[in-house]
Design a protein around this motif. Structure first.
Motif, short mmCIF file in Angstrom:
data_model
loop_
_atom_site.label_atom_id
_atom_site.label_comp_id
_atom_site.label_asym_id
_atom_site.label_seq_id
_atom_site.Cartn_x
_atom_site.Cartn_y
_atom_site.Cartn_z
N TRP A 1 -2.99 1.98 -1.97
CA TRP A 1 -3.98 1.40 -1.07
C TRP A 1 -4.30 2.34 0.09
CZ3 TRP A 1 -7.45 -2.29 -1.08
CH2 TRP A 1 -7.99 -2.74 0.12
N GLN B 1 -7.38 3.66 -2.17
CA GLN B 1 -8.54 2.75 -2.18
C GLN B 1 -9.20 2.62 -0.80
OE1 GLN B 1 -5.74 0.27 -4.12
NE2 GLN B 1 -6.02 2.15 -5.27
N SER B 2 -8.41 2.43 0.24
CA SER B 2 -8.96 2.11 1.55
C SER B 2 -9.29 3.37 2.35
CB SER B 2 -7.96 1.24 2.32
OG SER B 2 -6.76 1.96 2.55
N ASN C 1 1.74 -0.94 -4.00
CA ASN C 1 0.38 -1.28 -3.61
C ASN C 1 0.23 -2.79 -3.38
OD1 ASN C 1 -2.44 -1.62 -3.38
ND2 ASN C 1 -2.81 0.11 -4.74
N ILE D 1 -2.24 -4.69 -3.37
CA ILE D 1 -3.26 -5.38 -4.17
C ILE D 1 -2.64 -6.13 -5.35
CG2 ILE D 1 -5.04 -3.72 -3.52
CD1 ILE D 1 -4.84 -2.53 -6.34
N GLU E 1 -5.49 -7.45 1.13
CA GLU E 1 -6.03 -6.29 0.42
C GLU E 1 -6.71 -6.71 -0.89
OE1 GLU E 1 -2.73 -4.95 3.09
OE2 GLU E 1 -2.95 -6.54 1.59
N ARG E 2 -6.09 -7.65 -1.60
CA ARG E 2 -6.72 -8.15 -2.83
C ARG E 2 -8.03 -8.87 -2.49
NH1 ARG E 2 -5.54 -10.35 -8.00
NH2 ARG E 2 -3.78 -8.90 -8.14
N LEU F 1 -10.73 -6.35 -2.03
CA LEU F 1 -11.23 -5.85 -3.31
C LEU F 1 -12.18 -6.85 -3.96
CD1 LEU F 1 -8.13 -4.27 -5.12
CD2 LEU F 1 -10.01 -3.07 -4.00
N VAL G 1 -8.57 -6.11 -10.43
CA VAL G 1 -7.25 -5.51 -10.62
C VAL G 1 -6.82 -5.82 -12.05
CG1 VAL G 1 -4.84 -5.51 -9.88
CG2 VAL G 1 -6.67 -5.73 -8.18
#
Length: 283
Positions: free
Chosen positions: A204, A227-228, A254, A256, A263-264, A267, A274
């Motif tokens: 992440w 990701q971020s 992570n 997610i 965080e999920r 997304l 995911v």
């Protein structure tokens, strides 16, 4: 994260390591990366990958390797009792790694052996016998060879690949990139034209390993784009609103992976999925 799953303290499901199988008829399959969890993965999809037409039968017609990393190649040893040599597709650099620093292919020579096919990086598509109507184009990606590679500090286009799959009968298009260190200009058309992309979701944040107190390397140092943050995967994927976007190759650090994490939710808001074990995509 692992302790939370085992103890039932977080809402998440256990996942095996990154590997996919691709077919155009659900009878013959190309295995893309052979993870250490390949036995569990085959058992999960046994109705496809274990057709039991004869003793020790397999639906796996060939194996395609994106790199020589442990988490993508150790599973080759689990396939050692194949009745015939494994049809293996990889670059010259990956073949060198797997016969020197991590000599899996040398070990297999004492069992089923391999029939190795060299992957070309000239933009041409390859066809695998029994995989009718399927064109596969290897796409060089910027990343790093593993620590045991003799060319760890001399990166080359053959160290890490993504794969462009196109079914010429249905028109389905998939881009698979489990290791992606940076966004390079030549990748844009693949993301734009794909019906779906399965792309690196390792970390992440860039400093996730140190945040979780399990290591000190940055995600980018290991060849993975976080990701971020500015220039991260979320920002990049926002450029392709019509493409189905699915994260794979997710590290157990992570957040997610937790279904209820912020965080999920971020997304989901961005239209990014995911992956989960047994996920089936029909394109």
């Amino acid at each position: 994260m692992c302790a939370g799953v085992r103890d039932g303290k977080i809402q998440a499901q256990a996942r095996t390591q990154s590997s996919i199988a691709v077919s155009t008829d659900k009878v013959h399959w190309v295995l893309v990366n052979a993870s250490p969890d390949i036995r569990t993965q085959i058992n999960t999809l046994h109705h496809y990958l274990q057709p039991a037409r004869t003793l020790r039968d397999s639906g796996i017609s060939a194996v395609l390797l994106a790199d020589s990393q442990i988490d993508h190649t150790t599973g080759l040893l689990i396939l050692r009792e194949s009745k015939q040599p494994l049809e293996l597709y990889c670059t010259d650099r990956v073949y060198e790694d797997l016969t020197t620093g991590f000599p899996v292919l040398t070990m297999l020579s004492h069992y089923c052996g391999v029939n190795r096919h060299s992957l070309m990086l000239d933009g041409s598509a390859l066809k695998i016998p029994k995989l009718d109507h399927l064109n596969i184009t290897p796409v060089p990606l910027h990343s790093k060879a593993p620590p045991y590679s003799p060319h760890r500090h001399q990166p080359s286009a053959g160290d890490n690949l993504g794969f462009w799959f196109e079914d010429t009968q249905t028109g389905g298009k998939l881009f698979y990139a489990p290791g992606l260190g940076e966004i390079e200009p030549h990748l844009q058309p693949y993301f734009a034209k794909a019906n779906a992309v399965l792309v690196d979701g390792t970390c992440w944040t860039d400093d996730e390993m140190s945040r979780r107190q399990v290591g000190h390397k940055l995600a980018r140092e290991m060849g993975h784009l976080p990701q971020s943050g500015k220039g991260g995967m979320i920002e990049w994927l926002a450029n392709f609103p019509k493409t189905r976007k699915i994260l794979i190759h997710i590290n157990n650090t992570n957040p997610i992976l937790e279904d209820t994490s912020v965080e999920r939710a971020e997304l989901t808001q961005a239209g990014i999925e995911v992956s989960w074990d047994g996920m089936l995509l029909e394109l």
